[in-house]
Every structure is written in structure tokens, then in C-alpha cells.
Design a protein around this motif. Structure first.
Motif, PDB file in Angstrom:
ATOM      1  N   ALA D 123      21.626  82.911  30.117  1.00 14.71           N
ATOM      2  CA  ALA D 123      22.600  82.092  30.837  1.00 14.71           C
ATOM      3  C   ALA D 123      22.873  80.781  30.099  1.00 14.71           C
ATOM      4  CB  ALA D 123      22.101  81.812  32.258  1.00 14.71           C
ATOM      5  N   ALA D 124      21.823  80.161  29.599  1.00 14.35           N
ATOM      6  CA  ALA D 124      21.991  78.876  28.905  1.00 14.35           C
ATOM      7  C   ALA D 124      22.730  79.066  27.581  1.00 14.35           C
ATOM      8  CB  ALA D 124      20.629  78.224  28.676  1.00 14.35           C
ATOM      9  N   ALA D 125      22.417  80.151  26.870  1.00 15.10           N
ATOM     10  CA  ALA D 125      23.103  80.414  25.597  1.00 15.10           C
ATOM     11  C   ALA D 125      24.569  80.750  25.850  1.00 15.10           C
ATOM     12  CB  ALA D 125      22.415  81.565  24.854  1.00 15.10           C
ATOM     13  N   ARG D 126      24.824  81.505  26.906  1.00 18.46           N
ATOM     14  CA  ARG D 126      26.197  81.869  27.254  1.00 18.46           C
ATOM     15  C   ARG D 126      26.999  80.633  27.664  1.00 18.46           C
ATOM     16  NH1 ARG D 126      28.041  87.097  28.517  1.00 18.46           N
ATOM     17  NH2 ARG D 126      25.997  87.980  28.941  1.00 18.46           N
ATOM     18  N   ALA D 127      26.377  79.764  28.436  1.00 15.65           N
ATOM     19  CA  ALA D 127      27.069  78.541  28.856  1.00 15.65           C
ATOM     20  C   ALA D 127      27.418  77.679  27.637  1.00 15.65           C
ATOM     21  CB  ALA D 127      26.188  77.753  29.832  1.00 15.65           C
ATOM     22  N   LEU D 128      26.485  77.585  26.714  1.00 21.50           N
ATOM     23  CA  LEU D 128      26.746  76.787  25.513  1.00 21.50           C
ATOM     24  C   LEU D 128      27.843  77.447  24.677  1.00 21.50           C
ATOM     25  CD1 LEU D 128      25.999  74.338  23.834  1.00 21.50           C
ATOM     26  CD2 LEU D 128      24.254  75.711  22.699  1.00 21.50           C
ATOM     27  N   LEU D 129      27.764  78.757  24.574  1.00 27.07           N
ATOM     28  CA  LEU D 129      28.771  79.510  23.809  1.00 27.07           C
ATOM     29  C   LEU D 129      30.159  79.290  24.388  1.00 27.07           C
ATOM     30  CD1 LEU D 129      29.267  81.619  21.577  1.00 27.07           C
ATOM     31  CD2 LEU D 129      28.666  83.393  23.217  1.00 27.07           C
ATOM     32  N   GLU D 130      30.247  79.317  25.711  1.00 25.41           N
ATOM     33  CA  GLU D 130      31.557  79.132  26.340  1.00 25.41           C
ATOM     34  C   GLU D 130      32.074  77.718  26.095  1.00 25.41           C
ATOM     35  OE1 GLU D 130      30.981  80.656  30.312  1.00 25.41           O
ATOM     36  OE2 GLU D 130      30.790  82.678  29.466  1.00 25.41           O
ATOM     37  N   SER D 131      31.198  76.743  26.134  1.00 32.20           N
ATOM     38  CA  SER D 131      31.636  75.367  25.898  1.00 32.20           C
ATOM     39  C   SER D 131      32.101  75.206  24.448  1.00 32.20           C
ATOM     40  CB  SER D 131      30.523  74.368  26.233  1.00 32.20           C
ATOM     41  OG  SER D 131      29.668  74.164  25.136  1.00 32.20           O
ATOM     42  N   VAL D 132      31.445  75.915  23.515  1.00 32.00           N
ATOM     43  CA  VAL D 132      31.861  75.832  22.113  1.00 32.00           C
ATOM     44  C   VAL D 132      33.210  76.511  21.932  1.00 32.00           C
ATOM     45  CG1 VAL D 132      31.314  76.471  19.735  1.00 32.00           C
ATOM     46  CG2 VAL D 132      29.481  75.778  21.280  1.00 32.00           C
ATOM     47  N   ARG D 133      33.388  77.653  22.623  1.00 31.95           N
ATOM     48  CA  ARG D 133      34.654  78.390  22.494  1.00 31.95           C
ATOM     49  C   ARG D 133      35.815  77.655  23.124  1.00 31.95           C
ATOM     50  NH1 ARG D 133      32.392  84.347  23.806  1.00 31.95           N
ATOM     51  NH2 ARG D 133      32.421  85.178  21.692  1.00 31.95           N
ATOM     52  N   ASP D 134      35.521  76.915  24.204  1.00 29.13           N
ATOM     53  CA  ASP D 134      36.602  76.218  24.891  1.00 29.13           C
ATOM     54  C   ASP D 134      37.275  75.229  23.971  1.00 29.13           C
ATOM     55  OD1 ASP D 134      36.285  77.637  27.129  1.00 29.13           O
ATOM     56  OD2 ASP D 134      35.322  76.081  28.316  1.00 29.13           O
ATOM     57  N   GLY D 135      36.552  74.860  22.934  1.00 26.26           N
ATOM     58  CA  GLY D 135      37.181  74.101  21.875  1.00 26.26           C
ATOM     59  C   GLY D 135      37.463  72.664  22.224  1.00 26.26           C
ATOM     60  N   GLY D 136      36.797  72.129  23.276  1.00 25.27           N
ATOM     61  CA  GLY D 136      36.901  70.698  23.479  1.00 25.27           C
ATOM     62  C   GLY D 136      36.247  70.015  22.281  1.00 25.27           C
ATOM     63  N   VAL D 137      35.501  70.813  21.538  1.00 30.08           N
ATOM     64  CA  VAL D 137      34.737  70.277  20.412  1.00 30.08           C
ATOM     65  C   VAL D 137      35.518  70.408  19.107  1.00 30.08           C
ATOM     66  CG1 VAL D 137      32.640  70.603  19.083  1.00 30.08           C
ATOM     67  CG2 VAL D 137      32.614  70.921  21.559  1.00 30.08           C
ATOM     68  N   PRO D 138      35.564  69.322  18.328  1.00 21.88           N
ATOM     69  CA  PRO D 138      36.281  69.387  17.045  1.00 21.88           C
ATOM     70  C   PRO D 138      35.613  70.383  16.102  1.00 21.88           C
ATOM     71  CG  PRO D 138      35.038  67.337  17.237  1.00 21.88           C
ATOM     72  CD  PRO D 138      34.946  68.030  18.566  1.00 21.88           C
ATOM     73  N   GLN D 139      36.412  71.165  15.430  1.00 24.52           N
ATOM     74  CA  GLN D 139      35.905  72.182  14.504  1.00 24.52           C
ATOM     75  C   GLN D 139      35.711  71.588  13.113  1.00 24.52           C
ATOM     76  OE1 GLN D 139      35.020  74.799  16.583  1.00 24.52           O
ATOM     77  NE2 GLN D 139      35.908  76.119  15.043  1.00 24.52           N
ATOM     78  N   PRO D 140      34.678  71.995  12.434  1.00 27.40           N
ATOM     79  CA  PRO D 140      34.559  71.579  11.030  1.00 27.40           C
ATOM     80  C   PRO D 140      35.581  72.391  10.233  1.00 27.40           C
ATOM     81  CG  PRO D 140      32.841  73.155  11.582  1.00 27.40           C
ATOM     82  CD  PRO D 140      33.616  72.911  12.840  1.00 27.40           C
ATOM     83  N   GLU D 141      35.975  71.857   9.072  1.00 28.98           N
ATOM     84  CA  GLU D 141      36.916  72.626   8.270  1.00 28.98           C
ATOM     85  C   GLU D 141      36.239  73.948   7.909  1.00 28.98           C
ATOM     86  OE1 GLU D 141      35.170  69.264   5.850  1.00 28.98           O
ATOM     87  OE2 GLU D 141      35.420  69.954   7.923  1.00 28.98           O
ATOM     88  N   PRO D 142      36.970  75.076   8.044  1.00 34.90           N
ATOM     89  CA  PRO D 142      36.367  76.381   7.775  1.00 34.90           C
ATOM     90  C   PRO D 142      35.967  76.520   6.312  1.00 34.90           C
ATOM     91  CG  PRO D 142      38.749  76.575   8.106  1.00 34.90           C
ATOM     92  CD  PRO D 142      38.368  75.162   8.427  1.00 34.90           C
ATOM     93  N   VAL D 143      34.858  77.175   6.086  1.00 37.68           N
ATOM     94  CA  VAL D 143      34.419  77.480   4.722  1.00 37.68           C
ATOM     95  C   VAL D 143      34.636  78.974   4.540  1.00 37.68           C
ATOM     96  CG1 VAL D 143      32.488  77.492   3.119  1.00 37.68           C
ATOM     97  CG2 VAL D 143      32.646  75.711   4.858  1.00 37.68           C
ATOM     98  N   GLY D 144      35.502  79.342   3.638  1.00 44.61           N
ATOM     99  CA  GLY D 144      35.738  80.769   3.391  1.00 44.61           C
ATOM    100  C   GLY D 144      36.493  81.399   4.541  1.00 44.61           C
ATOM    101  N   ASP D 145      36.336  82.703   4.704  1.00 42.29           N
ATOM    102  CA  ASP D 145      37.126  83.462   5.663  1.00 42.29           C
ATOM    103  C   ASP D 145      36.262  84.086   6.742  1.00 42.29           C
ATOM    104  OD1 ASP D 145      37.266  86.646   4.038  1.00 42.29           O
ATOM    105  OD2 ASP D 145      35.869  84.982   3.768  1.00 42.29           O
ATOM    106  N   ALA D 146      35.377  83.277   7.302  1.00 39.58           N
ATOM    107  CA  ALA D 146      34.426  83.814   8.269  1.00 39.58           C
ATOM    108  C   ALA D 146      35.108  84.424   9.489  1.00 39.58           C
ATOM    109  CB  ALA D 146      33.455  82.735   8.720  1.00 39.58           C
ATOM    110  N   GLY D 147      36.343  84.023   9.704  1.00 33.31           N
ATOM    111  CA  GLY D 147      37.047  84.461  10.898  1.00 33.31           C
ATOM    112  C   GLY D 147      37.089  85.971  11.055  1.00 33.31           C
ATOM    113  N   ASP D 148      37.003  86.691   9.949  1.00 30.53           N
ATOM    114  CA  ASP D 148      37.086  88.145  10.032  1.00 30.53           C
ATOM    115  C   ASP D 148      35.856  88.744  10.691  1.00 30.53           C
ATOM    116  OD1 ASP D 148      35.349  87.491   8.067  1.00 30.53           O
ATOM    117  OD2 ASP D 148      35.957  89.088   6.701  1.00 30.53           O
ATOM    118  N   LEU D 149      34.886  87.923  10.958  1.00 33.69           N
ATOM    119  CA  LEU D 149      33.689  88.426  11.617  1.00 33.69           C
ATOM    120  C   LEU D 149      33.681  88.089  13.095  1.00 33.69           C
ATOM    121  CD1 LEU D 149      31.196  87.704   8.809  1.00 33.69           C
ATOM    122  CD2 LEU D 149      31.708  89.939   9.794  1.00 33.69           C
ATOM    123  N   GLY D 150      34.793  87.578  13.574  1.00 29.75           N
ATOM    124  CA  GLY D 150      34.832  87.210  14.985  1.00 29.75           C
ATOM    125  C   GLY D 150      34.025  85.955  15.235  1.00 29.75           C
ATOM    126  N   ALA D 151      33.677  85.272  14.144  1.00 26.35           N
ATOM    127  CA  ALA D 151      32.820  84.081  14.295  1.00 26.35           C
ATOM    128  C   ALA D 151      33.661  82.863  14.605  1.00 26.35           C
ATOM    129  CB  ALA D 151      32.034  83.839  13.032  1.00 26.35           C
TER     130      ALA D 151
END
Lengths: 151, 151, 151, 151
Positions: D123-151
Motif C-alpha cells: 500500500a505504501a509503495a503504491r501510494a508513493l508510485l501514484e504520487s510520482v505518476r501524478d507528476g506534481g513532481v518535476p521530472q529530471p531530464e530523461p537519460v536515453g530512451d527508458a520510456g520504452d520500458l514503461g518506466a
């Protein structure tokens, strides 16, 4: 080699292709050690203040690789859903660490060695991940609804 | 080999003999993986109930080897007192796990492979420990009174 | 509390005094996390170049504490010889890390918090070590000749 | 509490919501220890042969939780892409381990305690994951093409 001998002598057949599995265990294990060593080498550099991001990428990569090796080393009652998402995390960690270390490879030999190790681990983890996804491998019955995590 | 390249490219010279250090890192790293795999293989055996002690020795050995590799992989501001006592723990863990696995080596090939890996790690850790104790190596200034622990 | 509940529900009675064991597991577990966090906090400080030794002490302490918690968390077929030497390593790691962090506690609050966590872990590990040495606890039959390591 | 004090005293502000972060670190840390203990308790049960899958789920969960705690404990140069995929792995590991342990909770108290710890961590990991996904948090500039992993 020890890794393959352990895979072959386990009473439970590997749920994934044995050669791809052995390659991944060996490469990711080596990468874990290289990253621990590179984090320390960066810490010892005069310009450590400019290497903070590199230390961070290395420490994270070492931790994720270490957990990945442990999970991959087990063949009893494997959970391919977990194997998949953990391999994804491993690929991300190795790729980001490699990219960071490559930026300093010309100046710091340890970053060059570490980057190469990360790239080998990334490739081996990705190859294993693709073989798992291709689904030639029988799936264990799903536990719960992990699918919502893209696992 | 990656381990020695990382040792050689660290800006801080190793506080212990580099070849003995590289041998220990490689052997203990391999042992950690073999023990994780052997614990799992024992768990999968039909006679698992008779292999409980073997699983335990393997799990403990994997954990201690893993911590030992991490500490040995760092060269910045080394604490030889800690290195020494951790190598002692590593030697004990490898020796006990090897002794246990050797009892089942005839019946379970994975125990034979694991025992050999443990013996190599034990020997390499012991050789490094002896070189550290011989004191050809300069000691860092002691922090506190760790000496009372035989460290 | 979870740690004590796990100790009490294990089918094998703890080979060491349960309260001292639970105290040690909790304190050493907390210390492992605090040290990982403090190494990172030091890395992020402007004066990181002066905090190298602190980062090193924290990283080592985190690794040794983590292995110690794992070994202490198992009650099946315990090897008290290994428990003893690993607790010694844990005491050394915690003491040295605490001493180092205490030097910067006035300037860096994270070092103060980390030092306190290390001191609690050191005390709890030492208390458990003494109870094991006092020998009120039955010894398992020795495997091999580990005694030569002072274990 | 130590975890929150370390978060607050890090010179780099947490890239995720501090309370959700502290909750996740505490719950996942506790879960890692509970799973190590439950794997051992299952190993010691008379019916160990029927608990193989439970041991496996516990060992994997302990390893993934341990890596997750380490990565979450760092605030310098965070890589949110890695944090996300690792939290996904953590949620999967905790959920599957909880589901497995719940099946034996009526018979083995340690499985009941472990399952509860896994559910809190999930539950705690899921709650944190959802808060990270909600994107209220600034993203670091992406390194490479990690997006293809659903990351």
C-alpha cells in the motif's frame, strides 16, 4: 562455469532459456560489483563535487543489479511477472548508469570500465527480458492482478 | 578482467595487496551467487526437510559474502579494522557452508559446485586476511577502541 | 511489534535471548537505512570533498548492518560462531561510523541523526554479543575449526 | 522518527512527497525483515515441502524490498524513471508474497504477520508510485530512451 553448473543442477528446470539466464546472471553480477567500485572511485576523485550524479547512478545500479541476480538465481516456484518487472528495472538502472559513466570515460578510466560492464549487463538483461516476453516460456498461474503494473 | 581494472583505476591505491584483493573479490562474489542458487536448489529437492541446515548455511553465506564484496570494492578511506573482522566473518561463513554442502555433494551436484565455490572464497578471503594481518600494509589511524573486539 | 512477533512465531526457538535479539534486529535495521541516507546526504553537501571518509563509513556500515539483520532474522539451524563474528563486525562498523558522523553532527543534522542511530545499533549489537558469549545459550555442535578465528 | 529526520536534513529536497516517502521507506524496510524471517520460519516448519512457494515469495520480496529502500533513501540526483519501475517491482513482490502468505496465515502465525507487513508495504509503495505518476513532481531530464520500458 559455476553459474551454468548451478542452473543445470537445480532440481527445477529454469523457467527461462538457460543460456540467456546464465549470461544475464554473470553480466549483472559483474556489473553490481563494478558499480560499487565506481561509486567509490568517483568519491575519491578530486572533482568529486562534479561526479555526484555518477555516484548516485552507480549506487542505485549496484543495488538493483544485486537484487536482480538473487531473484534470477532461484528456479523454485518462479514468478515470471516479478522477473519481468525486475528485469525492466535492471535495464533502466544499467542504461542510466552507463550513459552517465560514458560522459566521464575519457577522464576517468574507472567510469569507462564501469560503463562497459553496465552495457553488457543491460544487453544481457534485455535479451533475457525479450525471451521471457516472447512467451515460449510457460507462465505460472497469475497471483492477484499484477497485470495492471505492466508486469 | 573488470575487477582488477576497477582496482587499478581507483584514484586511491588499494590499502591491501591488489592481486590478493582482486582474487578475493572475484571468489567471494561468485560464492555469493552460488550460495543463493544452492539454497534454492536445496529448497526444490524432494528431501528438503533434510536439507534445512544446508539452506541456512547457504543463505547466511550469501549475505555475508555480498557485504564483504561491497566493503572490499571500496578503496577510499579504508578501515582495515573493519576489513579484518569482516573477512573473518566471511571465512567462517564460507567454511561452514562448504562443510555442510560437502556432506551432500555425492547426492546433489549443486551442493558439490557450491562447496567448491565456498572453498575458493574461503581460501581467497583467508589469504587476503593474512596479508592484512602481516601488516606490510600501513594502518589508518584507529577510530575509537575497536581493538577490544579482536578486530 | 513485527520483529518480536516473527521471533515468537518461528517454529524454532531463538538460540539467543529473544528481547535482546529483537532489540538488535530493530536497531541494526534502522541503522542500515540511516547510513544509506546519510551517505547520500553527505554526497549532496557543498563540502562533499571533506566528507569522503564519512560517506565511506556510512556505506560500509549500511552493508554490514544489512547482512547482520538478515542473519539475525533466521532461527533455523543457527550457527552461533558466525553470529558472534558477524556481530563483532557490526559493532566495529557502527562504532566507526558513529565516531565519524559525530565529528560533523554540529554542522550537518543528518550526521547527528545517523550517529545516534549507529550508537543505538552498536549498543544493541554489543548487548546481544555479550549475551551470546555468556553462554547461557546452548551451542550448536561446531562445524570445522572456526575457533581459530576468535569466533 | 529517524527516517523522516534523515529526509528532512538531506541538503537536497526529496523529489517526491516527503510523508509518502517516509511511509514507504518504513513499511518496505519492515517488510524486508519480516520476509527474511518468514522464509526462515517456513523452512523450519515440519511441512516445509508444502511451503516451497512461500519461501520463494518471501526471499524474492526481501531482496526487492531491500533494494527499493536503498534507492528511496537517496535524494541526490534522483532518477524518477528508475524509482517508478522499481516501485512497480516492489508492489508486485509484496502483493504476491502477501497473497501466498495469506493462504497459510490460519496455520502459521508467522505467515499472518508477514502478510500484514507485505500489505502495508504494498500500500505504501503504491501510494508513493501514484504520487510520482501524478507528476506534481518535476521530472529530471530523461537519460536515453527508458520510456520504452514503461518506466
Amino acid at each position: 562455469m559455476t553459474v551454468m553448473e548451478m542452473i543445470a543442477s537445480n532440481p527445477t528446470a529454469a523457467a527461462v532459456e538457460p543460456t540467456a539466464l546464465a549470461d544475464a546472471v554473470e553480466a549483472v553480477l559483474e556489473c553490481s560489483q563494478a558499480c560499487t567500485a565506481c561509486a567509490d572511485a568517483c568519491l575519491g576523485e578530486e572533482m568529486v563535487a562534479e561526479l555526484r550524479e555518477c555516484v548516485r547512478r552507480c549506487l542505485d545500479c549496484a543495488d538493483v543489479c544485486s537484487a536482480t541476480v538473487s531473484v534470477l538465481s532461484r528456479q523454485t516456484a518462479v514468478d515470471l511477472g516479478l522477473v519481468r518487472v525486475l528485469l525492466e528495472a535492471c535495464v533502466v538502472a544499467c542504461k542510466r548508469c552507463a550513459a552517465q559513466c560514458e560522459e566521464h570515460a575519457a577522464m576517468h578510466a574507472h567510469c569507462g570500465v564501469c560503463a562497459e560492464s553496465c552495457r553488457r549487463a543491460e544487453a544481457a538483461a534485455r535479451a533475457l527480458l525479450e525471451s521471457v516476453r516472447d512467451g515460449g516460456v510457460p507462465q505460472p498461474e497469475p497471483v492477484g492482478d499484477a497485470g495492471d503494473l505492466g508486469a
